[in-house]
Design a protein around this motif. Structure first.
Motif, PDB file in Angstrom:
ATOM      1  N   GLN A   1     -24.789  26.635   0.906  1.00 37.43           N
ATOM      2  CA  GLN A   1     -24.095  25.617   0.544  1.00 37.43           C
ATOM      3  C   GLN A   1     -25.100  24.189   0.509  1.00 37.43           C
ATOM      4  O   GLN A   1     -23.780  23.593  -0.626  1.00 37.43           O
ATOM      5  CB  GLN A   1     -23.519  24.969   2.456  1.00 37.43           C
ATOM      6  CG  GLN A   1     -22.717  25.661   2.381  1.00 37.43           C
ATOM      7  CD  GLN A   1     -21.972  25.875   3.704  1.00 37.43           C
ATOM      8  OE1 GLN A   1     -22.461  25.086   4.685  1.00 37.43           O
ATOM      9  NE2 GLN A   1     -21.052  26.042   4.327  1.00 37.43           N
ATOM     10  N   THR A   2     -25.999  24.059   0.722  1.00 37.82           N
ATOM     11  CA  THR A   2     -26.642  23.514   0.635  1.00 37.82           C
ATOM     12  C   THR A   2     -27.504  23.087  -1.003  1.00 37.82           C
ATOM     13  O   THR A   2     -27.233  22.125  -2.119  1.00 37.82           O
ATOM     14  CB  THR A   2     -28.073  22.870   0.817  1.00 37.82           C
ATOM     15  OG1 THR A   2     -27.615  22.656   2.047  1.00 37.82           O
ATOM     16  CG2 THR A   2     -29.007  21.292   0.358  1.00 37.82           C
ATOM     17  N   GLU A   3     -27.579  24.452  -1.886  1.00 39.89           N
ATOM     18  CA  GLU A   3     -28.016  24.756  -3.119  1.00 39.89           C
ATOM     19  C   GLU A   3     -26.781  25.064  -3.906  1.00 39.89           C
ATOM     20  O   GLU A   3     -27.449  24.008  -5.034  1.00 39.89           O
ATOM     21  CB  GLU A   3     -28.876  26.249  -2.891  1.00 39.89           C
ATOM     22  CG  GLU A   3     -29.945  26.519  -2.356  1.00 39.89           C
ATOM     23  CD  GLU A   3     -30.020  27.472  -2.274  1.00 39.89           C
ATOM     24  OE1 GLU A   3     -29.669  28.872  -2.534  1.00 39.89           O
ATOM     25  OE2 GLU A   3     -30.958  28.344  -1.798  1.00 39.89           O
ATOM     26  N   ARG A   4     -25.760  24.888  -3.262  1.00 35.48           N
ATOM     27  CA  ARG A   4     -24.654  24.373  -4.562  1.00 35.48           C
ATOM     28  C   ARG A   4     -24.197  23.540  -4.476  1.00 35.48           C
ATOM     29  O   ARG A   4     -23.795  22.948  -5.463  1.00 35.48           O
ATOM     30  CB  ARG A   4     -22.842  25.419  -3.599  1.00 35.48           C
ATOM     31  CG  ARG A   4     -23.463  27.026  -3.576  1.00 35.48           C
ATOM     32  CD  ARG A   4     -22.447  27.523  -2.694  1.00 35.48           C
ATOM     33  NE  ARG A   4     -20.793  27.719  -3.542  1.00 35.48           N
ATOM     34  CZ  ARG A   4     -20.375  28.299  -2.278  1.00 35.48           C
ATOM     35  NH1 ARG A   4     -20.262  28.317  -1.268  1.00 35.48           N
ATOM     36  NH2 ARG A   4     -18.772  27.291  -3.094  1.00 35.48           N
ATOM     37  N   LEU A   5     -24.623  22.588  -3.669  1.00 32.11           N
ATOM     38  CA  LEU A   5     -24.031  20.844  -3.893  1.00 32.11           C
ATOM     39  C   LEU A   5     -25.151  19.902  -4.514  1.00 32.11           C
ATOM     40  O   LEU A   5     -24.678  19.177  -5.068  1.00 32.11           O
ATOM     41  CB  LEU A   5     -24.297  20.487  -2.362  1.00 32.11           C
ATOM     42  CG  LEU A   5     -22.910  20.431  -1.367  1.00 32.11           C
ATOM     43  CD1 LEU A   5     -23.405  19.860   0.087  1.00 32.11           C
ATOM     44  CD2 LEU A   5     -21.687  20.263  -2.093  1.00 32.11           C
ATOM     45  N   VAL A   6     -26.479  20.874  -4.517  1.00 29.50           N
ATOM     46  CA  VAL A   6     -26.921  20.318  -5.470  1.00 29.50           C
ATOM     47  C   VAL A   6     -27.538  20.881  -6.541  1.00 29.50           C
ATOM     48  O   VAL A   6     -27.679  20.129  -7.425  1.00 29.50           O
ATOM     49  CB  VAL A   6     -28.934  20.286  -4.818  1.00 29.50           C
ATOM     50  CG1 VAL A   6     -30.073  20.171  -5.334  1.00 29.50           C
ATOM     51  CG2 VAL A   6     -28.917  19.449  -3.408  1.00 29.50           C
ATOM     52  N   ASP A   7     -27.513  21.684  -6.885  1.00 26.41           N
ATOM     53  CA  ASP A   7     -27.934  23.360  -7.713  1.00 26.41           C
ATOM     54  C   ASP A   7     -27.082  22.194  -9.390  1.00 26.41           C
ATOM     55  O   ASP A   7     -25.640  21.852  -9.301  1.00 26.41           O
ATOM     56  CB  ASP A   7     -28.053  23.846  -8.345  1.00 26.41           C
ATOM     57  CG  ASP A   7     -28.579  24.598  -9.272  1.00 26.41           C
ATOM     58  OD1 ASP A   7     -29.120  23.980  -9.606  1.00 26.41           O
ATOM     59  OD2 ASP A   7     -28.614  26.310  -9.057  1.00 26.41           O
ATOM     60  N   GLY A   8     -27.390  21.759 -10.094  1.00 30.25           N
ATOM     61  CA  GLY A   8     -26.403  21.190 -11.804  1.00 30.25           C
ATOM     62  C   GLY A   8     -26.201  19.452 -11.494  1.00 30.25           C
ATOM     63  O   GLY A   8     -25.845  19.240 -12.188  1.00 30.25           O
ATOM     64  N   ALA A   9     -26.629  18.828 -10.398  1.00 32.32           N
ATOM     65  CA  ALA A   9     -26.053  17.330 -10.213  1.00 32.32           C
ATOM     66  C   ALA A   9     -27.172  16.662 -11.263  1.00 32.32           C
ATOM     67  O   ALA A   9     -28.709  16.569 -11.547  1.00 32.32           O
ATOM     68  CB  ALA A   9     -26.582  16.960  -8.340  1.00 32.32           C
ATOM     69  N   ARG A  10     -26.553  15.561 -11.384  1.00 33.09           N
ATOM     70  CA  ARG A  10     -27.275  15.099 -12.250  1.00 33.09           C
ATOM     71  C   ARG A  10     -27.738  13.797 -12.089  1.00 33.09           C
ATOM     72  O   ARG A  10     -29.625  13.525 -12.426  1.00 33.09           O
ATOM     73  CB  ARG A  10     -26.346  13.939 -13.376  1.00 33.09           C
ATOM     74  CG  ARG A  10     -26.650  12.639 -14.258  1.00 33.09           C
ATOM     75  CD  ARG A  10     -26.178  12.163 -15.866  1.00 33.09           C
ATOM     76  NE  ARG A  10     -26.839  11.396 -16.573  1.00 33.09           N
ATOM     77  CZ  ARG A  10     -26.606  10.901 -17.468  1.00 33.09           C
ATOM     78  NH1 ARG A  10     -24.675  10.813 -17.253  1.00 33.09           N
ATOM     79  NH2 ARG A  10     -26.921   9.510 -18.008  1.00 33.09           N
ATOM     80  N   TRP A  11     -27.418  13.015 -10.622  1.00 32.36           N
ATOM     81  CA  TRP A  11     -28.351  12.243 -10.020  1.00 32.36           C
ATOM     82  C   TRP A  11     -28.077  13.366  -8.505  1.00 32.36           C
ATOM     83  O   TRP A  11     -27.173  13.989  -7.983  1.00 32.36           O
ATOM     84  CB  TRP A  11     -27.259  11.013  -9.978  1.00 32.36           C
ATOM     85  CG  TRP A  11     -27.696  10.649 -11.286  1.00 32.36           C
ATOM     86  CD1 TRP A  11     -28.954   9.638 -11.490  1.00 32.36           C
ATOM     87  CD2 TRP A  11     -26.918  10.091 -11.534  1.00 32.36           C
ATOM     88  NE1 TRP A  11     -28.559   8.903 -12.787  1.00 32.36           N
ATOM     89  CE2 TRP A  11     -27.673   9.130 -13.123  1.00 32.36           C
ATOM     90  CE3 TRP A  11     -25.628  10.291 -11.931  1.00 32.36           C
ATOM     91  CZ2 TRP A  11     -26.807   9.345 -14.596  1.00 32.36           C
ATOM     92  CZ3 TRP A  11     -25.067   9.846 -12.756  1.00 32.36           C
ATOM     93  CH2 TRP A  11     -25.572   9.546 -14.169  1.00 32.36           C
ATOM     94  N   LEU A  12     -29.585  12.923  -7.855  1.00 29.51           N
ATOM     95  CA  LEU A  12     -29.259  13.662  -6.105  1.00 29.51           C
ATOM     96  C   LEU A  12     -30.167  12.347  -5.136  1.00 29.51           C
ATOM     97  O   LEU A  12     -30.941  11.128  -5.574  1.00 29.51           O
ATOM     98  CB  LEU A  12     -30.591  14.528  -5.810  1.00 29.51           C
ATOM     99  CG  LEU A  12     -31.112  15.043  -4.836  1.00 29.51           C
ATOM    100  CD1 LEU A  12     -29.754  15.770  -3.922  1.00 29.51           C
ATOM    101  CD2 LEU A  12     -31.712  16.500  -4.642  1.00 29.51           C
ATOM    102  N   PHE A  13     -29.160  11.946  -4.962  1.00 30.17           N
ATOM    103  CA  PHE A  13     -29.368  11.217  -3.037  1.00 30.17           C
ATOM    104  C   PHE A  13     -30.555  11.536  -2.360  1.00 30.17           C
ATOM    105  O   PHE A  13     -29.219  12.418  -1.629  1.00 30.17           O
ATOM    106  CB  PHE A  13     -28.432  10.154  -3.561  1.00 30.17           C
ATOM    107  CG  PHE A  13     -27.746   9.271  -4.133  1.00 30.17           C
ATOM    108  CD1 PHE A  13     -28.847   7.730  -4.882  1.00 30.17           C
ATOM    109  CD2 PHE A  13     -27.020   9.439  -5.324  1.00 30.17           C
ATOM    110  CE1 PHE A  13     -28.616   7.362  -5.497  1.00 30.17           C
ATOM    111  CE2 PHE A  13     -26.577   8.441  -6.275  1.00 30.17           C
ATOM    112  CZ  PHE A  13     -27.424   7.324  -6.720  1.00 30.17           C
ATOM    113  N   THR A  14     -31.032  11.012  -1.341  1.00 30.53           N
ATOM    114  CA  THR A  14     -31.521  10.866   0.169  1.00 30.53           C
ATOM    115  C   THR A  14     -32.308  10.370   0.449  1.00 30.53           C
ATOM    116  O   THR A  14     -33.292   9.493  -0.780  1.00 30.53           O
ATOM    117  CB  THR A  14     -31.744  12.697   0.146  1.00 30.53           C
ATOM    118  OG1 THR A  14     -34.054  12.373  -0.668  1.00 30.53           O
ATOM    119  CG2 THR A  14     -31.278  13.938  -0.888  1.00 30.53           C
ATOM    120  N   ASN A  15     -32.353  10.050   1.359  1.00 25.43           N
ATOM    121  CA  ASN A  15     -33.585   9.568   2.363  1.00 25.43           C
ATOM    122  C   ASN A  15     -34.233  10.223   2.171  1.00 25.43           C
ATOM    123  O   ASN A  15     -34.820  11.600   1.705  1.00 25.43           O
ATOM    124  CB  ASN A  15     -32.971   8.496   3.243  1.00 25.43           C
ATOM    125  CG  ASN A  15     -32.927   9.738   4.518  1.00 25.43           C
ATOM    126  OD1 ASN A  15     -32.787  10.975   4.203  1.00 25.43           O
ATOM    127  ND2 ASN A  15     -32.155   9.089   5.164  1.00 25.43           N
TER     128      ASN A  15
END
Length: 327
Positions: free
Chosen positions: A181-195
């Motif tokens: 699930q994490t990979e599907r949410l992140v892969d291909g994003a133009r921007w990724l936000f985390t702390n």
């Protein structure tokens, strides 16, 4: 830029414990913790990451589209969001569940212990981003914030299918997402936000190192609290932006959401990453000095002064024209 902000809509119950959580933890007993903290202050505020980010964008003069689910008790909250410029027409109203609740206690060191009750948020999975985009006349960017996990996955897939830029912001939900699930949410994003903590958790969950994450996203923005923000990408040098200092810290809740609002406003205005991050840091400090995630006052002159003090006159002058309508 037409921005859809997907994510939780909640009521925040914010409490303050005057001591330190760490003083109550006993080494060797952490496998069976049973603690109660006597708070000396309670504030009931409107919140939720989706609503917070949309509120911040609206206060900066944009008209974001809030996408999520709330209960029948959302009527007053929705009216307040609309009054500042948030489009709430795509918020699903549950017939049987209350709006989500966020219950958080903050100690003297600004550490937090929180519980989140999903409530109506569980129905966010029934919202169709395809239909939202059609009704809105098209979308340019979808921020996928912490929400019902199935809704997050569905919105991400729909945005990619529609060739809409995605800003992935899994934040609190990383704790309950599995590796796939994490990979599907992140892969291909133009921007990724985390702390910082979420950055480490994301890498642990996926097995990806920093370089592997950067191969899958356009830009990774890591917030570091008082140490500022790092902007990472595979094709540009690392950019570190210091925070905007404050001597009047009130409550850290919602500070990350405020940063995201400022940064995304910068993207909507086609500003360079450095200026967008500086604006995000300035807005974050405004929220840090307020109790509640949407209770802050925002003035153009104040933001410009903060930018000038923290980053110099050139930065303030570059951003000042975009902040002229803030009031």
């Amino acid at each position: 830029m037409r921005i859809a902000v997907t994510g939780s809509i909640a009521t925040d119950h914010l409490m303050v414990f005057p001591g330190r959580f760490t003083d109550q933890l006993i080494e060797g007993q952490l496998d069976r913790v049973s603690l109660s903290f006597l708070a000396d202050r309670l504030e009931v505020r409107r919140g939720g990451v989706g609503a917070n980010i949309a509120f911040g964008l609206a206060r900066l003069g944009l008209r974001p589209l809030l996408v999520g689910a709330a209960g029948a008790d959302f009527a007053e909250y929705g009216s307040r969001l609309r009054a500042v410029g948030v489009d709430t027409s795509s918020v699903r109203i549950s017939e049987g569940l209350h709006t989500a609740r966020f219950v958080c206690t903050t100690d003297a060191d600004q550490n937090q212990i929180a519980t989140f009750y999903a409530g109506a948020m569980a129905e966010a999975r029934h919202v169709s981003l395809v239909e939202v985009g059609r009704t809105a006349g098209g979308l340019d960017l979808v921020l996928v914030g912490a929400d019902d996990p199935q809704a997050m996955l569905r919105h991400t897939a729909a945005a990619h299918d529609l060739d809409i830029d995605v800003a992935a912001d899994p934040s609190q939900q990383l704790a309950r997402l599995d590796a796939e699930q994490t990979e599907r949410l992140v892969d291909g994003a133009r921007w990724l936000f985390t702390n910082e903590y979420e950055a480490a958790l994301l890498q642990e969950r996926t097995g990806w190192r920093e370089a592997a994450v950067l191969q899958r996203v356009g830009t990774w923005i890591v917030t570091r609290g008082g140490d500022g923000v790092s902007v990472l990408s595979s094709n540009a040098p690392r950019l570190d932006v210091p925070s905007v200092s404050s001597e009047a810290i009130a409550d850290p809740t919602g500070v990350g959401d405020a940063f995201r609002a400022g940064f995304l406003a910068g993207m909507a205005w086609e500003l360079p990453y450095q200026r967008a991050a500086q604006l995000g840091c300035a807005l974050a400090t405004v929220v840090l000095e307020s109790v509640g995630t949407q209770e802050y006052k925002l003035l153009s002159a104040d933001l410009v002064a903060r930018l000038d003090s923290a980053y110099g006159r050139t930065a303030a002058q570059d951003l000042e024209p975009f902040l002229a309508g803030v009031s």
